[in-house]
Design an enzyme around this catalytic site. Sequence first.
Site, mmCIF file in Angstrom:
data_model
loop_
_atom_site.group_PDB
_atom_site.id
_atom_site.type_symbol
_atom_site.label_atom_id
_atom_site.label_comp_id
_atom_site.label_asym_id
_atom_site.label_seq_id
_atom_site.Cartn_x
_atom_site.Cartn_y
_atom_site.Cartn_z
ATOM 1 N N SER A 30 0.826 -1.214 0.000
ATOM 2 C CA SER A 30 0.000 0.000 0.000
ATOM 3 C C SER A 30 0.860 1.263 0.000
ATOM 4 O O SER A 30 0.539 2.251 -0.668
ATOM 5 C CB SER A 30 -0.936 0.003 1.207
ATOM 6 O OG SER A 30 -0.188 -0.099 2.409
ATOM 7 N N GLU A 31 1.970 1.226 0.759
ATOM 8 C CA GLU A 31 2.880 2.381 0.800
ATOM 9 C C GLU A 31 3.565 2.566 -0.552
ATOM 10 O O GLU A 31 3.698 3.689 -1.057
ATOM 11 C CB GLU A 31 3.922 2.179 1.905
ATOM 12 C CG GLU A 31 5.008 3.250 1.965
ATOM 13 C CD GLU A 31 4.492 4.624 2.384
ATOM 14 O OE1 GLU A 31 5.239 5.603 2.269
ATOM 15 O OE2 GLU A 31 3.310 4.711 2.824
ATOM 16 N N TYR A 32 4.004 1.447 -1.150
ATOM 17 C CA TYR A 32 4.647 1.513 -2.469
ATOM 18 C C TYR A 32 3.673 2.105 -3.492
ATOM 19 O O TYR A 32 4.030 3.005 -4.265
ATOM 20 C CB TYR A 32 5.089 0.112 -2.913
ATOM 21 C CG TYR A 32 5.716 0.085 -4.284
ATOM 22 C CD1 TYR A 32 7.091 0.245 -4.443
ATOM 23 C CD2 TYR A 32 4.941 -0.078 -5.434
ATOM 24 C CE1 TYR A 32 7.664 0.242 -5.709
ATOM 25 C CE2 TYR A 32 5.500 -0.079 -6.695
ATOM 26 C CZ TYR A 32 6.868 0.079 -6.824
ATOM 27 O OH TYR A 32 7.436 0.081 -8.070
ATOM 28 N N SER A 78 23.608 -21.295 -28.560
ATOM 29 C CA SER A 78 22.869 -22.305 -27.804
ATOM 30 C C SER A 78 23.873 -23.289 -27.206
ATOM 31 O O SER A 78 25.055 -23.295 -27.562
ATOM 32 C CB SER A 78 21.893 -23.040 -28.723
ATOM 33 O OG SER A 78 22.582 -23.608 -29.820
ATOM 34 N N GLU A 107 24.004 -24.682 -12.660
ATOM 35 C CA GLU A 107 22.935 -23.696 -12.547
ATOM 36 C C GLU A 107 21.631 -24.288 -13.064
ATOM 37 O O GLU A 107 21.638 -25.074 -14.022
ATOM 38 C CB GLU A 107 23.289 -22.438 -13.356
ATOM 39 C CG GLU A 107 24.614 -21.792 -12.957
ATOM 40 C CD GLU A 107 25.050 -20.718 -13.937
ATOM 41 O OE1 GLU A 107 24.171 -20.053 -14.521
ATOM 42 O OE2 GLU A 107 26.267 -20.560 -14.130
ATOM 43 N N LYS A 109 18.434 -24.637 -15.202
ATOM 44 C CA LYS A 109 18.111 -24.188 -16.563
ATOM 45 C C LYS A 109 16.657 -23.706 -16.578
ATOM 46 O O LYS A 109 15.725 -24.507 -16.614
ATOM 47 C CB LYS A 109 18.312 -25.330 -17.561
ATOM 48 C CG LYS A 109 18.162 -24.913 -19.012
ATOM 49 C CD LYS A 109 18.521 -26.070 -19.940
ATOM 50 C CE LYS A 109 18.406 -25.647 -21.401
ATOM 51 N NZ LYS A 109 17.011 -25.338 -21.779
ATOM 52 N N ASP A 111 13.150 -22.370 -17.671
ATOM 53 C CA ASP A 111 12.353 -22.571 -18.876
ATOM 54 C C ASP A 111 11.617 -21.270 -19.194
ATOM 55 O O ASP A 111 10.494 -21.038 -18.749
ATOM 56 C CB ASP A 111 11.357 -23.709 -18.656
ATOM 57 C CG ASP A 111 10.751 -24.201 -19.969
ATOM 58 O OD1 ASP A 111 11.269 -23.820 -21.037
ATOM 59 O OD2 ASP A 111 9.771 -24.964 -19.920
ATOM 60 N N ARG A 130 16.811 -13.417 -27.980
ATOM 61 C CA ARG A 130 17.938 -14.170 -28.552
ATOM 62 C C ARG A 130 17.843 -14.200 -30.079
ATOM 63 O O ARG A 130 18.833 -14.094 -30.778
ATOM 64 C CB ARG A 130 17.945 -15.594 -28.008
ATOM 65 C CG ARG A 130 19.074 -16.441 -28.573
ATOM 66 C CD ARG A 130 19.030 -17.891 -28.078
ATOM 67 N NE ARG A 130 20.098 -18.650 -28.683
ATOM 68 C CZ ARG A 130 20.035 -19.208 -29.873
ATOM 69 N NH1 ARG A 130 18.930 -19.106 -30.588
ATOM 70 N NH2 ARG A 130 21.053 -19.881 -30.373
ATOM 71 N N TYR A 216 22.384 -14.755 -15.910
ATOM 72 C CA TYR A 216 23.336 -15.850 -15.731
ATOM 73 C C TYR A 216 24.698 -15.643 -16.388
ATOM 74 O O TYR A 216 25.606 -16.448 -16.194
ATOM 75 C CB TYR A 216 22.747 -17.169 -16.227
ATOM 76 C CG TYR A 216 22.242 -17.149 -17.665
ATOM 77 C CD1 TYR A 216 23.096 -17.035 -18.752
ATOM 78 C CD2 TYR A 216 20.877 -17.269 -17.924
ATOM 79 C CE1 TYR A 216 22.636 -17.031 -20.039
ATOM 80 C CE2 TYR A 216 20.395 -17.266 -19.218
ATOM 81 C CZ TYR A 216 21.280 -17.151 -20.275
ATOM 82 O OH TYR A 216 20.802 -17.136 -21.563
ATOM 83 N N LYS A 304 19.293 -32.160 -20.006
ATOM 84 C CA LYS A 304 17.837 -32.043 -20.136
ATOM 85 C C LYS A 304 17.156 -33.137 -19.316
ATOM 86 O O LYS A 304 17.472 -34.324 -19.464
ATOM 87 C CB LYS A 304 17.425 -32.180 -21.612
ATOM 88 C CG LYS A 304 18.029 -31.122 -22.535
ATOM 89 C CD LYS A 304 17.608 -29.724 -22.182
ATOM 90 C CE LYS A 304 16.170 -29.445 -22.515
ATOM 91 N NZ LYS A 304 15.900 -29.260 -23.946
ATOM 92 N N CYS A 397 -8.545 -44.441 -48.773
ATOM 93 C CA CYS A 397 -8.477 -43.087 -48.213
ATOM 94 C C CYS A 397 -9.710 -42.826 -47.351
ATOM 95 O O CYS A 397 -10.843 -43.094 -47.792
ATOM 96 C CB CYS A 397 -8.402 -42.071 -49.351
ATOM 97 S SG CYS A 397 -8.525 -40.354 -48.800
ATOM 98 N N CYS A 400 -11.827 -39.891 -49.588
ATOM 99 C CA CYS A 400 -12.390 -40.133 -50.926
ATOM 100 C C CYS A 400 -12.571 -41.610 -51.239
ATOM 101 O O CYS A 400 -13.084 -41.965 -52.308
ATOM 102 C CB CYS A 400 -11.519 -39.486 -51.992
ATOM 103 S SG CYS A 400 -9.906 -40.308 -52.212
ATOM 104 N N CYS A 415 -2.775 -41.354 -50.200
ATOM 105 C CA CYS A 415 -3.849 -41.344 -51.185
ATOM 106 C C CYS A 415 -3.296 -40.612 -52.405
ATOM 107 O O CYS A 415 -2.813 -39.479 -52.280
ATOM 108 C CB CYS A 415 -5.075 -40.618 -50.648
ATOM 109 S SG CYS A 415 -6.339 -40.311 -51.911
ATOM 110 N N CYS A 420 -8.851 -35.930 -54.696
ATOM 111 C CA CYS A 420 -9.239 -36.150 -53.307
ATOM 112 C C CYS A 420 -9.579 -34.799 -52.660
ATOM 113 O O CYS A 420 -8.735 -33.896 -52.629
ATOM 114 C CB CYS A 420 -8.114 -36.823 -52.538
ATOM 115 S SG CYS A 420 -8.443 -37.009 -50.767
#
Length: 656
Positions: A30-32, A78, A107, A109, A111, A130, A216, A304, A397, A400, A415, A420
Amino acid sequence: MEERIKELQEKLNRYNHEYHVLDNPSVPDSEYDKLLHELIELEAQHPEHKSNTSPTVRVGGEVQSKFEKTAHDTPMLSLSNAFGSADLRSFDRRVREMVGEADYMCELKIDGLAVSLKYENGRFVQGTTRGDGTVGEDITVNLRTIRAIPLTIDSPLSFEVRGEAYMPKASFERLNAEREKNDEGLFQNPRNAAAGSLRQLDPKLASQRYLSIFLYSVNDLRELDASAQSEALDKLDQEGFKTNQERRLVGSIDEVIEYIEYWADRRKALDYDIDGIVIKVNDIRKQDTMGFTAKSPRWAIAYKFPAEEVVTDLLDIELTVGRTGVITPTAILSPVKVAGTTVSRASLHNHEMIEEKDIRINDRVVIRKAGDIIPEVLHPILEERKGQAVYEAPITCPVCNHETVKLEDEVAIRCINPSCPAQLVEGMIYFVSREAMNIDGLGEKVIRQLYDAGLIKDVSDIYGLTRDDLLPLERMGEKKVRNLLAAIEASKHNPLSRLLVGLGIRFIGSKASGQIAQEFGSMEAVMKQPEARFIEIPEIGEKIARSIVTYTSHPDFKRLVEKLSDFGVNMTEGASKPDSKTFGGMTFVLTGKLARLTRDEAKQMIENAGGNVTGSVSSNTDVVVAGEAAGSKLEKAQSLDVSVWSEDEFIEKLGQ
């Protein structure tokens, strides 16, 4: 007043840092909020004292027309991937062969979306995505809304610091709850939500998404006078940047594996998503010795996490026919949550895979998201099978009923009926798509509607459509018909490369189409070439060359090209210009956000029609085309009594 403004700016920047970086606020919200509101009012009254490092920029500014491309000072490469302990030990072996024993910085990773922040003399001046690693998009206005990014730092450093912008799980849940309440589409996961938020042209929307960031790296660690990655991160902390505090410096690959195992079990408890662990050689001198490949540093690797696997019921196998006739099987599943989203459909890849894995309708199956994105069926649970019949690949198919074929060198079942309906419709949808002829307003639903009404049987029929054809159709009002016909007319002037893409020649994408169009210049020349001539073009091999000659020599293809040419579709690589000079000698100004066109597209259309575009409004301006959130240029046009058109009016007049 200037002193009060500066005092408020300094206070609020400090409170921001305490709350969003240190997680230790010294004042209540509230003050902020009260102080921020006071600062906004004072800066509005005294704009000369507002700077681009004021806390008020966090709430968003003017709407952007587009994001400019910008080159990185050094490439954002990358990382190569590791998927198990064997890959990690192989990485460790290479490191020791090149530089001897090494400590590793581990570290989390994150997402999210990789971004680069540029500072000059301690002030944040530019932020980019990037992109392709060499060139990204300038999203400075949106990154300024992230309260964890310091707008100024104490040291007068000029450098580029990099990190991952992300959406905390709590922000993601709040955002989707709001979207659901407003009947808007839900984001699939926090990563997509973060990326979508940072690419909003309206920074006010980005500011409401409550994003955060972990930094990072620095593009040159020596700028922080650091000799190791661990030291650089500590110094970033000291400068007021937010780094991830779960990092760990270890002395062996065994400790790296222990760290990975620790977080594999605990990652769901974090307030943000991670999809792996990044491992870096800690010593900068050893990093320099190891260097880089063309794509990634040799001194770092990303482990990963395995994709989450869940069990559900396979209710049915749906068959769809693509524009090249390939019949693709898709699993229809009992809905189940996987990696944060509900999944009811999953890829079965092809019929050979179904046979190889012995997947049957009504099986209990294990599924996962490949790369945490695309759901796929891994295998059935055989011990839970209850006598289901073996699934048989289609011999006709599904659309058709034509007999299917399986070519000797392919796994796909096709097909090959040229009439078709599925292939015709899919081919037309592809023809009008953004990658090809880019006909705005002709989406999948409209193409199917036109086909079902018997108005189009091939892509050339699109150019024969009239107002009288379209108006009787459902949801086709006068305005929509005018815009659609104008977009169709505009597409006639696309270069040959786009037409080649749209015609759907097998193996021919945008890159190959561009090379071929540049080499021969016209459709007539392309259709005369032997296979050997195409093979002379770099990156065009025998398979592509054979496909081009097979397609372009077929009588049906020749008839289609002749019909398109008769309708005035451009057959050369240079984009053609309309014969009319609709806007001959007229001066235009574009302002605000256009909904259907980019600024560059609108500018090109004006110039093709004989007009010219300038950046400012004056008494010499004939027309201002105003999109959403048009600002001072619109006001000036109104004060000078200059004609103002909406985007729809502009497209309509161009069509006429």
